[in-house]
Scaffold this motif. Sequence first.
Motif, mmCIF file in Angstrom:
data_model
loop_
_atom_site.group_PDB
_atom_site.id
_atom_site.type_symbol
_atom_site.label_atom_id
_atom_site.label_comp_id
_atom_site.label_asym_id
_atom_site.label_seq_id
_atom_site.Cartn_x
_atom_site.Cartn_y
_atom_site.Cartn_z
ATOM 1 N N LEU A 80 0.765 -1.260 0.116
ATOM 2 C CA LEU A 80 -0.128 0.104 -0.357
ATOM 3 C C LEU A 80 0.952 1.203 -0.093
ATOM 4 N N GLY A 81 0.737 2.308 -1.204
ATOM 5 C CA GLY A 81 1.178 3.276 -0.951
ATOM 6 C C GLY A 81 3.261 3.336 -0.880
ATOM 7 N N PRO A 82 3.129 2.655 -1.902
ATOM 8 C CA PRO A 82 4.652 2.233 -2.224
ATOM 9 C C PRO A 82 5.361 3.143 -2.511
ATOM 10 N N GLY A 83 5.961 4.307 -2.373
ATOM 11 C CA GLY A 83 6.862 5.269 -2.713
ATOM 12 C C GLY A 83 7.552 4.984 -4.208
ATOM 13 N N LYS A 112 -1.141 5.374 -5.577
ATOM 14 C CA LYS A 112 -2.498 6.983 -6.025
ATOM 15 C C LYS A 112 -1.509 8.117 -7.415
ATOM 16 N N SER A 113 -0.206 8.077 -7.408
ATOM 17 C CA SER A 113 0.316 9.019 -7.706
ATOM 18 C C SER A 113 0.762 8.432 -9.171
ATOM 19 N N ASN A 114 0.989 8.751 -9.930
ATOM 20 C CA ASN A 114 1.153 8.825 -11.239
ATOM 21 C C ASN A 114 2.267 8.920 -11.467
ATOM 22 N N PHE A 146 -0.070 -4.821 2.957
ATOM 23 C CA PHE A 146 0.754 -3.988 3.971
ATOM 24 C C PHE A 146 1.559 -3.050 3.087
ATOM 25 N N GLY A 147 1.435 -1.484 4.379
ATOM 26 C CA GLY A 147 2.227 0.065 3.828
ATOM 27 C C GLY A 147 2.563 0.501 5.153
ATOM 28 N N ASN A 148 3.939 0.835 4.614
ATOM 29 C CA ASN A 148 4.550 2.305 5.388
ATOM 30 C C ASN A 148 3.995 3.399 5.520
ATOM 31 N N GLU A 149 3.888 3.295 6.427
ATOM 32 C CA GLU A 149 3.212 5.208 6.379
ATOM 33 C C GLU A 149 2.426 5.478 5.036
ATOM 34 N N PHE A 150 1.150 5.267 4.572
ATOM 35 C CA PHE A 150 0.595 4.522 4.241
ATOM 36 C C PHE A 150 -0.679 5.669 4.514
ATOM 37 N N PHE A 151 -1.808 5.063 5.814
ATOM 38 C CA PHE A 151 -2.739 6.405 6.308
ATOM 39 C C PHE A 151 -2.187 7.123 6.889
ATOM 40 N N ASP A 152 -0.957 7.079 7.040
ATOM 41 C CA ASP A 152 -0.675 8.357 7.407
ATOM 42 C C ASP A 152 -1.100 10.008 6.042
ATOM 43 N N ALA A 153 -0.652 9.035 5.131
ATOM 44 C CA ALA A 153 -0.740 9.826 4.361
ATOM 45 C C ALA A 153 -2.129 10.526 3.206
ATOM 46 N N LEU A 231 -1.316 -5.290 6.918
ATOM 47 C CA LEU A 231 -0.797 -5.029 7.781
ATOM 48 C C LEU A 231 -0.448 -2.988 7.940
ATOM 49 N N LEU A 232 0.024 -2.460 9.128
ATOM 50 C CA LEU A 232 0.231 -0.824 8.961
ATOM 51 C C LEU A 232 1.353 -0.151 9.863
ATOM 52 N N ILE A 233 2.361 0.171 9.431
ATOM 53 C CA ILE A 233 2.808 1.165 10.332
ATOM 54 C C ILE A 233 3.391 2.742 10.255
ATOM 55 N N ASP A 234 3.320 3.074 11.088
ATOM 56 C CA ASP A 234 2.569 4.092 11.031
ATOM 57 C C ASP A 234 3.532 5.046 12.292
ATOM 58 N N TYR A 235 4.474 6.594 12.451
ATOM 59 C CA TYR A 235 4.003 7.720 12.784
ATOM 60 C C TYR A 235 2.400 7.751 13.841
#
Length: 346
Positions: A80-83, A112-114, A146-153, A231-235
Amino acid sequence: MNLNKKIFLDKKKLSVDKFLDKVLYNKTYGYYSTKNPFGRNGDFITSPNISFLFNEIIAIWIITEWKKLRKPKKINLIELGPGNGLMSLTILKTLKRFPELANSINYFLFEKSNYLKKLQKKNLKNYDVKWIENFKKLKKFPSIFFGNEFFDALPIKQFIKKDNFVYEKFFELDKKSNIQANFYKINKDQLKLFNNYQCLTNKKFIEFPDQGFKELEKMTRVIKKNSGGILLIDYGYDRDFDTFTLQSVIKHKKNSILKNLGKADITYLVNFRLIKEFFGKQKLNVSKIETQGDFLRKYGIEHRAEIISKKMSFKSKADLYFRLKRLISPEFMGKHFKVIYACANN
Ligand SMILES: C[S@@+](CC[C@H](N)C(=O)[O-])C[C@H]1O[C@@H](n2cnc3c(N)ncnc32)[C@H](O)[C@@H]1O
């Protein structure tokens, strides 16, 4: 036309989430559509970019979950949200060493971002990955998200309780085209959005991840049908905290939310108790909320660093341990970043 006017071109006032959606993800001027935010030359750094060790541990976690699912013949893995795609790059490299699993994977990126999709395509050109927009299109295999810093974005809504009324925060333009924040009373129906969350009952300041929960609901439907987990990892925080947490950064420095729109990142601190309650309402099995430090240690990050560093020069070893410390020490990311995992009961 100046950016403020562009933002409010089609709406006089925008709720916080709608506003964030525009300044972060609008296809022409949104922050994530126009620049690479990661690393020294960007605005912030994330764990996957601090050290490949972090990414390897996520790979090890995936192997553990695959085993818990009794090694299914086919499995969907969805980042999720792979940067910039570096986490998936290490994961795919690591999983190659486990052919039984490697041969069973359908690997997807949810982005989401092209602009970032292009970067991911470049970094992952040697791997068999697909981009997915609609989780309904996933084949009916067990699925691990699984996503790192996905949810906070993901944009949030903000509310404030005052004298037994609840008001939602909106942004609007004044006569000089400056952006102002104003609060508007909400009605009983709108209150239903968050009224049944226990951890929000005594709060004066409420941040509600409406969009985030809608995304998680779609994932929940998949794992309930096909088994798997999220799995969610976030600040974020898992204690009583009663304040707005929206924050903006540019070039690794704090920035005022309404300054440098489209050029600065805007995030918030994730309320992990709220996510836990959400997963509970979805009837998923939820893990306890762990700190990033505990999670990474549990899956062997220190041991892995020890093995790798044996053949390293002193300089490389020092660098590896410095990065490890940033990931796991309580004074750096080890404590403030949290991990939560929810899985289906089947
Ligand atoms: C803060 S970055 C984290 C990137 C990466 N996971 C890391 O740790 O370096 C957030 C990521 O989530 C993506 N994103 C934000 N909202 C999204 C959405 N609704 N659907 C899919 N991806 C989204 C962003 O474009 C970006 O790739």
